[in-house]
Design a protein around this motif. Structure first.
Motif, PDB file in Angstrom:
ATOM      1  N   HIS A   1       0.873  -1.164   0.000  1.00  0.00           N
ATOM      2  CA  HIS A   1       0.000   0.000   0.000  1.00  0.00           C
ATOM      3  C   HIS A   1       0.911   1.215   0.000  1.00  0.00           C
ATOM      4  CE1 HIS A   1      -3.397  -2.619   1.044  1.00  0.00           C
ATOM      5  NE2 HIS A   1      -2.532  -3.242   1.822  1.00  0.00           N
ATOM      6  N   ASP A   2       0.963   1.908  -1.121  1.00  0.00           N
ATOM      7  CA  ASP A   2       1.887   3.035  -1.264  1.00  0.00           C
ATOM      8  C   ASP A   2       1.558   4.199  -0.347  1.00  0.00           C
ATOM      9  OD1 ASP A   2       3.562   1.868  -3.183  1.00  0.00           O
ATOM     10  OD2 ASP A   2       2.179   2.418  -4.801  1.00  0.00           O
ATOM     11  N   GLU A   3       0.277   4.395  -0.039  1.00  0.00           N
ATOM     12  CA  GLU A   3      -0.156   5.592   0.680  1.00  0.00           C
ATOM     13  C   GLU A   3      -0.439   5.386   2.162  1.00  0.00           C
ATOM     14  OE1 GLU A   3      -0.265   8.546  -0.945  1.00  0.00           O
ATOM     15  OE2 GLU A   3       0.461   7.478  -2.719  1.00  0.00           O
ATOM     16  N   THR A   4      -0.516   4.148   2.633  1.00  0.00           N
ATOM     17  CA  THR A   4      -0.954   3.919   4.011  1.00  0.00           C
ATOM     18  C   THR A   4      -0.278   2.707   4.637  1.00  0.00           C
ATOM     19  OG1 THR A   4      -2.912   3.623   5.423  1.00  0.00           O
ATOM     20  CG2 THR A   4      -2.944   2.529   3.293  1.00  0.00           C
ATOM     21  N   ASP A   5      -0.119   2.751   5.942  1.00  0.00           N
ATOM     22  CA  ASP A   5       0.350   1.588   6.687  1.00  0.00           C
ATOM     23  C   ASP A   5      -0.757   0.532   6.685  1.00  0.00           C
ATOM     24  OD1 ASP A   5       2.600   3.137   7.341  1.00  0.00           O
ATOM     25  OD2 ASP A   5       1.793   3.715   9.291  1.00  0.00           O
TER      26      ASP A   5
ATOM     27  N   ARG B   1      12.083 -11.004   6.021  1.00  0.00           N
ATOM     28  CA  ARG B   1      11.816 -11.738   7.263  1.00  0.00           C
ATOM     29  C   ARG B   1      10.352 -12.114   7.342  1.00  0.00           C
ATOM     30  NH1 ARG B   1      10.530  -7.663  11.966  1.00  0.00           N
ATOM     31  NH2 ARG B   1      10.065  -5.792  10.763  1.00  0.00           N
ATOM     32  N   ILE B   2      10.034 -12.927   8.345  1.00  0.00           N
ATOM     33  CA  ILE B   2       8.659 -13.308   8.626  1.00  0.00           C
ATOM     34  C   ILE B   2       8.345 -12.888  10.059  1.00  0.00           C
ATOM     35  CG2 ILE B   2       7.029 -15.221   8.923  1.00  0.00           C
ATOM     36  CD1 ILE B   2       8.638 -16.745   6.795  1.00  0.00           C
ATOM     37  N   VAL B   3       7.219 -12.202  10.244  1.00  0.00           N
ATOM     38  CA  VAL B   3       6.749 -11.811  11.567  1.00  0.00           C
ATOM     39  C   VAL B   3       5.564 -12.720  11.904  1.00  0.00           C
ATOM     40  CG1 VAL B   3       5.758  -9.957  12.961  1.00  0.00           C
ATOM     41  CG2 VAL B   3       7.478  -9.421  11.209  1.00  0.00           C
ATOM     42  N   THR B   4       5.662 -13.470  12.992  1.00  0.00           N
ATOM     43  CA  THR B   4       4.599 -14.378  13.402  1.00  0.00           C
ATOM     44  C   THR B   4       3.809 -13.750  14.549  1.00  0.00           C
ATOM     45  OG1 THR B   4       5.892 -16.300  12.722  1.00  0.00           O
ATOM     46  CG2 THR B   4       4.088 -16.700  14.264  1.00  0.00           C
ATOM     47  N   LEU B   5       2.494 -13.734  14.390  1.00  0.00           N
ATOM     48  CA  LEU B   5       1.595 -13.149  15.372  1.00  0.00           C
ATOM     49  C   LEU B   5       0.632 -14.201  15.908  1.00  0.00           C
ATOM     50  CD1 LEU B   5       0.509  -9.987  13.329  1.00  0.00           C
ATOM     51  CD2 LEU B   5       2.306 -10.101  15.058  1.00  0.00           C
ATOM     52  N   THR B   6       0.341 -14.122  17.204  1.00  0.00           N
ATOM     53  CA  THR B   6      -0.682 -14.963  17.812  1.00  0.00           C
ATOM     54  C   THR B   6      -1.743 -14.054  18.436  1.00  0.00           C
ATOM     55  OG1 THR B   6       0.591 -15.127  19.869  1.00  0.00           O
ATOM     56  CG2 THR B   6       0.914 -16.886  18.242  1.00  0.00           C
ATOM     57  N   ALA B   7      -2.783 -14.648  18.989  1.00  0.00           N
ATOM     58  CA  ALA B   7      -3.912 -13.889  19.532  1.00  0.00           C
ATOM     59  C   ALA B   7      -3.443 -12.792  20.476  1.00  0.00           C
ATOM     60  CB  ALA B   7      -4.879 -14.822  20.247  1.00  0.00           C
ATOM     61  N   GLY B   8      -3.951 -11.593  20.245  1.00  0.00           N
ATOM     62  CA  GLY B   8      -3.611 -10.449  21.075  1.00  0.00           C
ATOM     63  C   GLY B   8      -2.405  -9.669  20.607  1.00  0.00           C
TER      64      GLY B   8
ATOM     65  N   PHE C   1       0.771  -6.088  14.373  1.00  0.00           N
ATOM     66  CA  PHE C   1       1.938  -5.668  13.609  1.00  0.00           C
ATOM     67  C   PHE C   1       1.466  -4.651  12.579  1.00  0.00           C
ATOM     68  CE2 PHE C   1       4.952  -6.211  10.005  1.00  0.00           C
ATOM     69  CZ  PHE C   1       6.120  -5.860  10.673  1.00  0.00           C
ATOM     70  N   VAL C   2       2.260  -3.620  12.384  1.00  0.00           N
ATOM     71  CA  VAL C   2       1.957  -2.604  11.386  1.00  0.00           C
ATOM     72  C   VAL C   2       3.006  -2.676  10.286  1.00  0.00           C
ATOM     73  CG1 VAL C   2       1.692  -0.142  10.934  1.00  0.00           C
ATOM     74  CG2 VAL C   2       0.866  -1.100  13.104  1.00  0.00           C
ATOM     75  N   VAL C   3       2.552  -2.924   9.065  1.00  0.00           N
ATOM     76  CA  VAL C   3       3.427  -2.912   7.898  1.00  0.00           C
ATOM     77  C   VAL C   3       3.466  -1.465   7.397  1.00  0.00           C
ATOM     78  CG1 VAL C   3       3.806  -3.782   5.570  1.00  0.00           C
ATOM     79  CG2 VAL C   3       2.753  -5.272   7.291  1.00  0.00           C
ATOM     80  N   PRO C   4       4.644  -0.854   7.347  1.00  0.00           N
ATOM     81  CA  PRO C   4       4.716   0.538   6.892  1.00  0.00           C
ATOM     82  C   PRO C   4       4.299   0.696   5.427  1.00  0.00           C
ATOM     83  CG  PRO C   4       6.737  -0.114   8.033  1.00  0.00           C
ATOM     84  CD  PRO C   4       5.941  -1.357   7.789  1.00  0.00           C
TER      85      PRO C   4
ATOM     86  N   GLU D   1      -7.859   0.527   8.450  1.00  0.00           N
ATOM     87  CA  GLU D   1      -7.218   1.239   7.347  1.00  0.00           C
ATOM     88  C   GLU D   1      -8.137   2.337   6.843  1.00  0.00           C
ATOM     89  OE1 GLU D   1      -6.413  -2.081   4.799  1.00  0.00           O
ATOM     90  OE2 GLU D   1      -8.357  -1.997   3.832  1.00  0.00           O
ATOM     91  N   PRO D   2      -7.582   3.332   6.148  1.00  0.00           N
ATOM     92  CA  PRO D   2      -8.422   4.401   5.609  1.00  0.00           C
ATOM     93  C   PRO D   2      -9.526   3.838   4.713  1.00  0.00           C
ATOM     94  CG  PRO D   2      -6.124   5.025   5.465  1.00  0.00           C
ATOM     95  CD  PRO D   2      -6.155   3.579   5.880  1.00  0.00           C
ATOM     96  N   SER D   3     -10.723   4.387   4.848  1.00  0.00           N
ATOM     97  CA  SER D   3     -11.848   3.939   4.028  1.00  0.00           C
ATOM     98  C   SER D   3     -11.480   3.989   2.551  1.00  0.00           C
ATOM     99  CB  SER D   3     -13.063   4.837   4.273  1.00  0.00           C
ATOM    100  OG  SER D   3     -13.494   4.720   5.606  1.00  0.00           O
ATOM    101  N   GLY D   4     -11.865   2.948   1.834  1.00  0.00           N
ATOM    102  CA  GLY D   4     -11.603   2.893   0.403  1.00  0.00           C
ATOM    103  C   GLY D   4     -10.267   2.297   0.027  1.00  0.00           C
TER     104      GLY D   4
END
Length: 120
Positions: free
Chosen positions: A47-51, A68-75, A78-81, A101-104
């Motif tokens: 997403h060029d314009e938003t995280d 890399r790989i970021v692994t997430l569990t419940a709770g 992670f924010v991808v820039p 995320e921003p609407s649209g």
């Protein structure tokens, strides 16, 4: 959409069963609050314009980045820039997540390939 009442995420997630089709459950300041059920890999995209914010409600999710790989569990979240190519992968079974995320914003980063986001 403005919040007029509380939202029960478990009830919203129980109201549908299809994967990779975000459901809008609320909004604030021009942002959509969405829940989605996912399983397997999604497409590489950016997403060029938003995280891109991922919060795992249930399950285990890998966010693949090119380095890399970021692994997430419940709770966990992670924010991808903005501008960073990534691919969410639910390789351990179904995962339930919350997205903001921003609407649209197209879920693939490209309006031509994005799925329609339904309001529930």
């Amino acid at each position: 959409m403005t919040m007029q009442d509380k939202v029960n995420l478990a009830e919203k997630l129980a109201s549908f069963s299809d994967h990779w089709k975000p459901r809008i459950v609320g909004g604030y300041n021009g942002n959509d609050i969405m829940v989605v059920r996912i399983e397997g890999p999604f497409d590489w995209h950016k997403h060029d314009e938003t995280d891109d914010l991922f919060l795992v409600i249930e399950g285990k999710l890998d966010i693949e980045l090119r380095d890399r790989i970021v692994t997430l569990t419940a709770g966990e979240l992670f924010v991808v820039p903005a501008g960073v190519e990534h691919r969410p992968v639910a390789r351990y079974g179904e995962v339930k997540i919350l997205l903001i995320e921003p609407s649209g914003t197209p879920n693939t980063g490209d309006p031509a390939t994005a799925v329609e986001k339904l309001r529930i």
